[in-house]
Design a protein around this motif. Structure first.
Motif, PDB file in Angstrom:
ATOM      1  N   LYS A  73      15.480 -27.387  -1.099  1.00 28.50           N
ATOM      2  CA  LYS A  73      15.793 -25.999  -1.449  1.00 28.50           C
ATOM      3  C   LYS A  73      17.264 -25.688  -1.211  1.00 28.50           C
ATOM      4  N   PRO A  74      17.851 -24.890  -2.102  1.00 24.30           N
ATOM      5  CA  PRO A  74      19.248 -24.538  -1.928  1.00 24.30           C
ATOM      6  C   PRO A  74      19.430 -23.465  -0.852  1.00 24.30           C
ATOM      7  N   VAL A  75      20.421 -23.672  -0.006  1.00 26.49           N
ATOM      8  CA  VAL A  75      20.757 -22.657   0.998  1.00 26.49           C
ATOM      9  C   VAL A  75      22.219 -22.286   0.757  1.00 26.49           C
ATOM     10  N   ILE A  76      22.460 -21.012   0.500  1.00 28.01           N
ATOM     11  CA  ILE A  76      23.823 -20.577   0.178  1.00 28.01           C
ATOM     12  C   ILE A  76      24.541 -20.106   1.439  1.00 28.01           C
ATOM     13  N   GLU A  82      23.984 -25.780   0.019  1.00 33.95           N
ATOM     14  CA  GLU A  82      23.497 -27.004   0.631  1.00 33.95           C
ATOM     15  C   GLU A  82      22.047 -27.198   0.192  1.00 33.95           C
ATOM     16  N   MET A  83      21.660 -28.439  -0.097  1.00 34.15           N
ATOM     17  CA  MET A  83      20.264 -28.698  -0.449  1.00 34.15           C
ATOM     18  C   MET A  83      19.559 -29.213   0.806  1.00 34.15           C
ATOM     19  N   VAL A  84      18.538 -28.507   1.211  1.00 34.70           N
ATOM     20  CA  VAL A  84      17.846 -28.825   2.455  1.00 34.70           C
ATOM     21  C   VAL A  84      16.402 -29.196   2.141  1.00 34.70           C
ATOM     22  N   LEU A  85      15.894 -30.254   2.770  1.00 37.34           N
ATOM     23  CA  LEU A  85      14.519 -30.699   2.517  1.00 37.34           C
ATOM     24  C   LEU A  85      13.528 -29.603   2.889  1.00 37.34           C
ATOM     25  N   GLU A  86      12.607 -29.338   1.995  1.00 36.36           N
ATOM     26  CA  GLU A  86      11.559 -28.333   2.252  1.00 36.36           C
ATOM     27  C   GLU A  86      10.602 -28.885   3.298  1.00 36.36           C
ATOM     28  N   GLU A  87      10.321 -28.094   4.301  1.00 39.59           N
ATOM     29  CA  GLU A  87       9.293 -28.531   5.242  1.00 39.59           C
ATOM     30  C   GLU A  87       8.188 -27.507   5.242  1.00 39.59           C
ATOM     31  N   LYS A  88       6.992 -27.951   4.869  1.00 35.14           N
ATOM     32  CA  LYS A  88       5.906 -26.974   4.755  1.00 35.14           C
ATOM     33  C   LYS A  88       4.743 -27.374   5.621  1.00 35.14           C
ATOM     34  N   CYS A 134      16.355 -28.192  -8.457  1.00 32.59           N
ATOM     35  CA  CYS A 134      17.031 -29.221  -9.255  1.00 32.59           C
ATOM     36  C   CYS A 134      18.367 -29.645  -8.655  1.00 32.59           C
ATOM     37  N   GLY A 135      19.029 -28.743  -7.924  1.00 35.20           N
ATOM     38  CA  GLY A 135      20.301 -29.083  -7.279  1.00 35.20           C
ATOM     39  C   GLY A 135      21.528 -28.817  -8.123  1.00 35.20           C
ATOM     40  N   ILE A 136      21.359 -28.286  -9.328  1.00 35.70           N
ATOM     41  CA  ILE A 136      22.520 -28.013 -10.191  1.00 35.70           C
ATOM     42  C   ILE A 136      23.466 -27.018  -9.517  1.00 35.70           C
ATOM     43  N   CYS A 137      22.905 -25.957  -8.949  1.00 38.19           N
ATOM     44  CA  CYS A 137      23.753 -24.924  -8.336  1.00 38.19           C
ATOM     45  C   CYS A 137      24.637 -25.536  -7.255  1.00 38.19           C
ATOM     46  N   SER A 138      24.043 -26.395  -6.445  1.00 41.20           N
ATOM     47  CA  SER A 138      24.773 -27.030  -5.359  1.00 41.20           C
ATOM     48  C   SER A 138      25.870 -27.949  -5.891  1.00 41.20           C
ATOM     49  N   ARG A 139      25.520 -28.719  -6.873  1.00 41.02           N
ATOM     50  CA  ARG A 139      26.447 -29.668  -7.484  1.00 41.02           C
ATOM     51  C   ARG A 139      27.596 -28.955  -8.208  1.00 41.02           C
ATOM     52  N   LYS A 159      19.928 -33.261   5.356  1.00 46.03           N
ATOM     53  CA  LYS A 159      20.978 -32.683   4.530  1.00 46.03           C
ATOM     54  C   LYS A 159      21.347 -33.629   3.408  1.00 46.03           C
ATOM     55  N   VAL A 160      21.704 -33.077   2.299  1.00 48.36           N
ATOM     56  CA  VAL A 160      22.218 -33.895   1.205  1.00 48.36           C
ATOM     57  C   VAL A 160      23.689 -33.557   1.067  1.00 48.36           C
ATOM     58  N   ALA A 161      24.508 -34.581   1.105  1.00 50.01           N
ATOM     59  CA  ALA A 161      25.945 -34.325   1.023  1.00 50.01           C
ATOM     60  C   ALA A 161      26.286 -33.692  -0.317  1.00 50.01           C
ATOM     61  N   VAL A 162      27.130 -32.687  -0.277  1.00 52.66           N
ATOM     62  CA  VAL A 162      27.549 -32.030  -1.510  1.00 52.66           C
ATOM     63  C   VAL A 162      28.960 -32.501  -1.820  1.00 52.66           C
ATOM     64  N   ASP A 163      29.089 -33.455  -2.708  1.00 54.59           N
ATOM     65  CA  ASP A 163      30.442 -33.898  -3.022  1.00 54.59           C
ATOM     66  C   ASP A 163      30.866 -33.381  -4.386  1.00 54.59           C
ATOM     67  N   VAL A 164      32.046 -32.845  -4.431  1.00 58.93           N
ATOM     68  CA  VAL A 164      32.566 -32.332  -5.692  1.00 58.93           C
ATOM     69  C   VAL A 164      33.123 -33.528  -6.457  1.00 58.93           C
ATOM     70  N   PRO A 165      32.682 -33.741  -7.682  1.00 58.38           N
ATOM     71  CA  PRO A 165      33.143 -34.917  -8.432  1.00 58.38           C
ATOM     72  C   PRO A 165      34.672 -34.949  -8.539  1.00 58.38           C
TER      73      PRO A 165
END
Ligand SMILES: Cc1ncc(C[n+]2csc(CCOP(=O)(O)OP(=O)(O)O)c2C)c(N)n1
Ligand code: SF4
Ligand code: SF4
Ligand code: SF4
Ligand SMILES: [Mg+2]
Lengths: 85, 323
Positions: free
Chosen positions: A26-29, A79-85, A66-71, B2-8
């Protein structure tokens, strides 16, 4: 039962299906890093970045992770953080 | 975790925007994401895959066209994922038609609106995937363009028949592996070049024709606005990513799509009343290998084939960008 002509009267009714359950990450802003550029908002395929007066949040009911926002975030504020449920 | 966020590395913006490449917020082109409508006419809860670029193409088209729009839609992923009966993601009147007749039904909608004297108030958009446009709906599209209906046709091009499991279409690029152009001892993948549909539509004398990319949202948004405002038929061909069909991770969906433009595989232009204009020139030309190597559908290509693809891009690039 299928209506005549398959007519659906209620528009936008896919909102009944909460696609947030598809998510693994999940994205965390982090708003302290956000520069209000809107990249995350414009690229989200699931209308799940909510934007109001320069404040951003994630609609976890529908976000598929999907992670697009983070990328796409130019400052690394999401930050994309693993969902823990 | 955490997943590293690297800017291309190729993303080097002057400030904290990405003006030079994604044109999301750009002083040079006087564009700002804040000009884009806040109204969401494409609802969440649709069943598109995580990271589907095509849904962004739908969402932005509706933002540009507004709620006074009637849309028709050929079958294909965007139709299937947006209308799981009895639900619909559309917040406008929307008609699901067969595979081949999105443009024909939109023609009828336009004629009816004209008869009712309401055409000035309502926009008509016909949507189709690349299979539904470049191959199967081509005849209906050609007819609608030639008859001069006041409508906008938007083809979202993910470069194969994705909804039925990645079969090759006339819009599949040279070298791409699909289930009907597989890779093996006697096949290098798709052995035919991509059909240049925007050029074919332009040859109908259509007043507004544009190519676009979901990775360049403001460029696309403005083009939809111009196409809608144009009286008579208009056509937009928008390059859109498909993570499972292309074999790319969902988070890189936009970034890889952007590389198509930055390598010259896809060129952003518009043709207004017969006059062409490039709407975006990449600041630096990236080798096509950067685009090909990151996608499973191209991963098998050998150096010789990549050189061949690069050569054809170089030729087009020098024609378009160097004078
Ligand atoms: C006449 C006809 N042939 C085949 C199909 C099956 N079919 C449904 S969607 C689809 C693929 C659509 O491809 P495209 O237009 O490129 O859209 P995409 O799924 O890639 O978004 C096919 C072959 C159909 N519905 N009707
Ligand atoms: S992870 Fe994907 S679906 Fe979720 S908010 Fe970000 S872009 Fe939207
Ligand atoms: S992409 Fe990043 S910097 Fe831009 S608005 Fe979103 S969180 Fe803020
Ligand atoms: S298969 Fe591709 S085009 Fe279809 S919904 Fe998934 S990502 Fe989108
Ligand atoms: Mg397709």
């Amino acid at each position: 039962m299928v209506t005549l002509g398959g007519h659906i009267k209620e528009t936008g009714s896919t909102t009944k299906t909460k696609t947030g359950g598809w998510r693994t990450f999940k994205p965390v802003i982090h708003m302290d890093k956000c520069v209000d550029c809107g990249c995350c908002w414009i690229f989200c395929p699931d209308m799940s970045i909510l934007r109001k007066d320069g404040e951003y949040s994630v609609d976890l009911e529908y976000c598929k992770g999907c992670g697009i926002c983070s990328r796409e975030c130019p400052t690394g504020a999401i930050e994309m953080v693993l969902e823990e449920k | 975790m955490k997943v590293a966020v690297d800017v291309p590395s190729y993303v080097k913006c002057r400030q904290s925007c990405r003006a030079s490449m994604s044109a999301v917020r750009c002083w040079r082109f006087k564009r700002n994401v804040k000009d884009v409508s806040e109204e969401e006419l494409f609802a969440p809860g649709h069943r598109g895959c995580a990271g589907c670029g095509c849904t962004v193409a739908m969402r932005l088209a509706l933002k540009a066209s507004g709620k006074n729009t009637i849309a028709t839609h050929a079958t294909g992923c965007m139709e299937v994922v947006s209308s799981p009966y009895p639900e619909t993601a559309w917040r406008i009147p929307w008609i699901h038609v067969a595979f081949e007749n999105s443009a024909a039904v939109a023609s009828g909608v336009e004629a009816a609106l004209k008869a009712l004297g309401k055409k000035d108030k309502v926009n008509v958009i016909a949507f189709g995937g690349d299979g539904g446009t470049v191959d199967i709906g081509f005849q209906a599209l050609s007819g609608a363009m030639e008859r001069g209906h006041d409508l906008t046709y938007i083809c979202y091009d993910n470069e194969a028949y994705m909804n039925t499991g990645v079969q090759r279409s006339g819009s599949t690029p040279f070298g791409a592996a699909t289930t009907t152009s597989p890779v093996g001892a006697v096949s290098l993948g798709n052995d035919r070049p991509k059909k240049d549909l925007p050029a074919i539509v332009a040859a109908h004398g259509v007043g507004y024709v544009a190519t676009a990319s979901v990775a360049f949202p403001l460029d696309y948004y403005e083009k939809v606005k111009r196409a809608i405002a144009h009286k008579g038929p208009s056509y937009i061909h928008v390059h859109s990513s498909c993570p499972p069909g292309w074999g790319i991770p969902s988070e890189k969906s936009i970034e890889i799509l952007r590389l198509a433009v930055d390598t010259g595989m896809w060129v952003l232009y518009e043709i207004v009343d017969g006059k062409g204009r490039i709407t975006y020139k990449p600041a630096t030309k990236h080798p096509v290998e950067e685009y090909l190597k990151v996608q499973k559908r191209f991963r098998h290509l050998d150096d010789e084939t990549i050189a061949k693809i690069q050569e054809s891009i170089d030729k087009r690039w020098s024609e378009l960008f160097e004078d």
